[in-house]
Design a protein around this motif. Structure first.
Motif, short mmCIF file in Angstrom:
data_model
loop_
_atom_site.label_atom_id
_atom_site.label_comp_id
_atom_site.label_asym_id
_atom_site.label_seq_id
_atom_site.Cartn_x
_atom_site.Cartn_y
_atom_site.Cartn_z
N GLU A 2 -7.32 7.30 -11.23
CA GLU A 2 -8.21 8.39 -10.80
C GLU A 2 -8.64 9.18 -12.03
O GLU A 2 -7.84 9.44 -12.93
CB GLU A 2 -7.48 9.31 -9.82
CG GLU A 2 -8.29 10.52 -9.38
CD GLU A 2 -7.49 11.47 -8.49
OE1 GLU A 2 -8.02 12.51 -8.11
OE2 GLU A 2 -6.31 11.15 -8.22
N GLU A 61 4.38 9.15 -10.09
CA GLU A 61 2.95 9.29 -10.34
C GLU A 61 2.78 9.97 -11.70
O GLU A 61 3.49 10.92 -12.02
CB GLU A 61 2.28 10.13 -9.25
CG GLU A 61 2.22 9.46 -7.90
CD GLU A 61 1.39 10.25 -6.91
OE1 GLU A 61 0.63 11.16 -7.35
OE2 GLU A 61 1.49 9.98 -5.71
N GLU A 68 -3.38 2.32 -9.29
CA GLU A 68 -4.57 3.06 -8.85
C GLU A 68 -4.89 4.09 -9.93
O GLU A 68 -4.03 4.85 -10.35
CB GLU A 68 -4.28 3.76 -7.52
CG GLU A 68 -5.40 4.64 -7.01
CD GLU A 68 -5.00 5.40 -5.76
OE1 GLU A 68 -5.69 6.39 -5.42
OE2 GLU A 68 -3.99 5.02 -5.14
N HIS A 70 -9.78 -2.11 -16.30
CA HIS A 70 -9.19 -3.27 -15.61
C HIS A 70 -8.58 -4.23 -16.62
O HIS A 70 -7.47 -4.76 -16.40
CB HIS A 70 -10.27 -3.98 -14.80
CG HIS A 70 -9.76 -5.15 -14.01
ND1 HIS A 70 -9.10 -5.01 -12.81
CD2 HIS A 70 -9.81 -6.49 -14.26
CE1 HIS A 70 -8.77 -6.20 -12.34
NE2 HIS A 70 -9.19 -7.11 -13.21
N LYS A 90 2.23 3.10 -10.64
CA LYS A 90 1.23 2.57 -9.71
C LYS A 90 0.14 3.59 -9.34
O LYS A 90 -0.79 3.25 -8.62
CB LYS A 90 1.91 2.06 -8.44
CG LYS A 90 2.81 0.86 -8.67
CD LYS A 90 2.08 -0.28 -9.35
CE LYS A 90 3.00 -1.45 -9.68
NZ LYS A 90 2.33 -2.48 -10.50
N ARG A 91 0.29 4.81 -9.86
CA ARG A 91 -0.79 5.78 -9.66
C ARG A 91 -0.90 6.63 -10.91
O ARG A 91 0.07 7.29 -11.31
CB ARG A 91 -0.54 6.67 -8.44
CG ARG A 91 -1.72 7.58 -8.12
CD ARG A 91 -1.56 8.25 -6.77
NE ARG A 91 -2.77 8.94 -6.38
CZ ARG A 91 -2.94 9.57 -5.22
NH1 ARG A 91 -1.96 9.55 -4.32
NH2 ARG A 91 -4.08 10.18 -4.93
#
Length: 237
Positions: free
Chosen positions: A149, A80, A147, A130, A104-105
Motif C-alpha cells: 500500500e 505488518e 500486499e 512486483h 505479508k502487508r
C-alpha cells in the motif's frame, strides 16, 4: 533463486511447466548450472511447493516435469510493516528483504523527511515492485506475495487508517531515544512503524504514539533503514 517460482501461466499441463523469461533462464544456467535431468525446487505463485525435473534448457525456454506441488510455503510473519518511503536504491533492497522475512502487508508512508521526488521513482511502478517481491519470495522459498500500500499523506494515514489497523495488533514505532528496548520473539500480532533515513520528526512520533504505538529502540547505534528493518523484524519474529 532458491526456488524456481512458476506463474500460473507457466503450467501447460498437469505435470509440465515452461519457463521463458530471460532472468530465470539466466539464473538456471549461470547460478544453478542446471542440466537436463537435474531436480530442483519448484513453487507456483500463490500455491504450493514441490520438486521438478529439468527436461530441457534451451536459449529461450526451459521445460520441467513437475511433481505434485503440495508442500505449504513457510509461515507468514504476523507483523505488518509501515515503512517511511526509502531512497529508490534502498527501496529495492528493502522490498526484497522484508518479503524474504515473511512480511505479508507493507505500507510505504510519506513522512516529513521523505523527499517528495522519491514518489516519482520508477522503482514504485507496479511491475518494478512486483519484480523485487518475486526475488524476495524466491530467496526464501515462499510463494505468497505481500500486499503493498502507498500512503502518500502522513496525517490521514495515522488519523483515519492506523487506529483500525491497531485494533487487533500491538503497535510499535522504532525510533532512537525511546525508553523501551525492542521486544524479542513476539507471540501476538504486531504493526511496526519505521521512519526514514533522517528519522521521524517529534510531531510524527507523538502522533503515532497517540494512535496507540509504543516507542521502541534498538540500542545506541544509528543504523541504516534497510539494516534496522531486518534487525527489528528478526528480533520481533
Amino acid at each position: 533463486m532458491n526456488l524456481i517460482l512458476l506463474a500460473p501461466e507457466d503450467l501447460h499441463a498437469p505435470h509440465l511447466a515452461r519457463v521463458r523469461d530471460p532472468r530465470r533462464l539466466r539464473h538456471l544456467k549461470e547460478v544453478h548450472r542446471a542440466a537436463p535431468g537435474d531436480e530442483l525446487t519448484l513453487g507456483v505463485l500463490g500455491g504450493g511447493i514441490g520438486r521438478g525435473r529439468l527436461l530441457s534448457l534451451e536459449a529461450e525456454e526451459a521445460r520441467f516435469e513437475v511433481d505434485t506441488l503440495d508442500q505449504a510455503p513457510p509461515p507468514a510473519l504476523d507483523i505488518e510493516l509501515v515503512l517511511a518511503l526509502p531512497r529508490p536504491r534502498m527501496l529495492a533492497r528493502s522490498l526484497e528483504h522484508v518479503t524474504a522475512l515473511g512480511v505479508k502487508r507493507l505500507t510505504l508512508l510519506h513522512t516529513r523527511r521523505v523527499e517528495k521526488s522519491y514518489w516519482q521513482s520508477p522503482e514504485l511502478r507496479p511491475e518494478k515492485i512486483h519484480e523485487h517481491l518475486i526475488l524476495g519470495l524466491e530467496q526464501a522459498r515462499d510463494t505468497r506475495l505481500p500486499e503493498i500500500e502507498l500512503a502518500t499523506r502522513f496525517k490521514p494515514f495515522v488519523e483515519d487508517l492506523l487506529p483500525g489497523r491497531l485494533a487487533a495488533r500491538r503497535g510499535l514505532v522504532a525510533h532512537p531515544g525511546m525508553e523501551q528496548a525492542c521486544p524479542r520473539g513476539l507471540t501476538e500480532p504486531a504493526l511496526l512503524v519505521v521512519g526514514p533515513e533522517g528519522g521521524l520528526i517529534p510531531y510524527e512520533v507523538e502522533q503515532l504514539q497517540a494512535a496507540g504505538c509504543e516507542g521502541i529502540h534498538l540500542g545506541e547505534r544509528i543504523l541504516r533503514v534497510e539494516t534496522a528493518v531486518v534487525a527489528l523484524l528478526a528480533r520481533l519474529g
